[in-house]
Write an enzyme that holds these catalytic residues in place. Structure first.
Site, PDB file in Angstrom:
ATOM      1  N   ASP A 118       0.895  -1.100  -0.138  1.00 39.69           N
ATOM      2  CA  ASP A 118      -0.214  -0.059  -0.100  1.00 39.69           C
ATOM      3  C   ASP A 118       0.957   1.276  -0.037  1.00 39.69           C
ATOM      4  OD1 ASP A 118      -1.837  -1.846   0.443  1.00 39.69           O
ATOM      5  OD2 ASP A 118      -2.823  -0.643   2.120  1.00 39.69           O
TER       6      ASP A 118
ATOM      7  N   LYS B 200      -7.029   3.147  -2.919  1.00 39.13           N
ATOM      8  CA  LYS B 200      -7.280   3.123  -1.514  1.00 39.13           C
ATOM      9  C   LYS B 200      -7.614   4.671  -1.239  1.00 39.13           C
ATOM     10  CE  LYS B 200      -4.989   1.811   2.793  1.00 39.13           C
ATOM     11  NZ  LYS B 200      -3.838   1.160   3.480  1.00 39.13           N
TER      12      LYS B 200
ATOM     13  N   LYS C  97     -10.197   0.046  -1.899  1.00 38.79           N
ATOM     14  CA  LYS C  97     -10.101  -0.268  -0.371  1.00 38.79           C
ATOM     15  C   LYS C  97     -10.444   0.966   0.301  1.00 38.79           C
ATOM     16  CE  LYS C  97      -6.389  -1.332   3.034  1.00 38.79           C
ATOM     17  NZ  LYS C  97      -5.279  -1.844   3.270  1.00 38.79           N
TER      18      LYS C  97
END
Length: 224
Positions: free
Chosen positions: A92, A154, A183
């Protein structure tokens, strides 16, 4: 939705600076017991998590350029490579928000592309820090991620002024279509909020409150 089904949406997260080795061991034990998709941890704890999660289905997710996204691109790429070598299975990375605000979209694209290349097939999620972006900036960032074929976009680090919102998740899903995962992370602490994010298009939930989220589903007689 069944609790075990919901558990597979969750990256069980511990990223604050004071987390100890014992905290990470507990996180891993909880992830195994509850069958969460992954643990999301800072890079220094990858070797410990790898040891704890051996012979389980729980994945190791880590964060790159965290939490500001303002590292040199070369540093982000190196951090990603070293994390993958250590055992990370999902990355991430934080987008460079300052470059977005400067209108330097070529730099934003290159930053993501270089890290994506460094991942060499390992799943990459790009954290947009949506609370700092306008809707137009969210769309443009998502379009870049979609065109580069990253794994996920995300919402948030959870370290800024706000986390995920249903509106931002819906906008991200609308922009990337069905090509990428979305996400939702930051401020998701109960079942109702998690389900709202999923209904808006999230395919993964980042939360430190994963147990409370699935227990709330077990306790909800009306179901979801």
């Amino acid at each position: 939705m069944h609790p075990q089904e919901l558990a597979k949406f969750i990256d069980h997260t511990a990223l604050t600076a004071e987390k100890t080795a014992q905290d990470i061991i507990k996180l891993c034990d909880e992830a195994i017991e509850n069958q969460f998709w992954s643990v999301c941890i800072n890079p220094c704890y990858i070797p410990l998590a790898k040891e704890k999660l051996a012979a389980t289905n729980v994945k190791i997710c880590t964060v790159i350029g965290f939490p500001l996204g303002a590292n040199l691109t070369s540093v982000k790429a190196f951090e990603a490579q070293e994390s993958i070598k250590a055992g990370a299975q999902e990355i991430d990375m934080v987008i460079n928000v300052g470059w977005i605000k400067s209108g330097e979209w070529d730099k934003v694209r290159s930053d993501i592309q270089v890290v994506l290349q460094a991942c060499n097939g390992t799943l990459l999620k790009v954290i947009l820090e949506t609370c700092l972006l306008t809707p137009d900036e969210i769309v443009k960032a998502c379009e870049i991620c979609r065109d580069l074929k990253v794994g996920f976009v995300k919402t948030s680090t959870g370290f800024n002024k706000d986390g995920a919102t249903v509106e931002d998740v819906a906008l991200m899903r609308q922009t990337v279509g069905d090509k990428l995962g979305v996400k939702a992370s930051g401020g998701i602490r109960d079942t109702e909020t998690a389900m709202a994010m999923i209904n808006a298009g999230a395919t993964r939930i980042g939360a430190s409150a994963g147990i409370a989220i699935i227990e709330g589903l077990q306790d909800n007689s009306g179901g979801y």
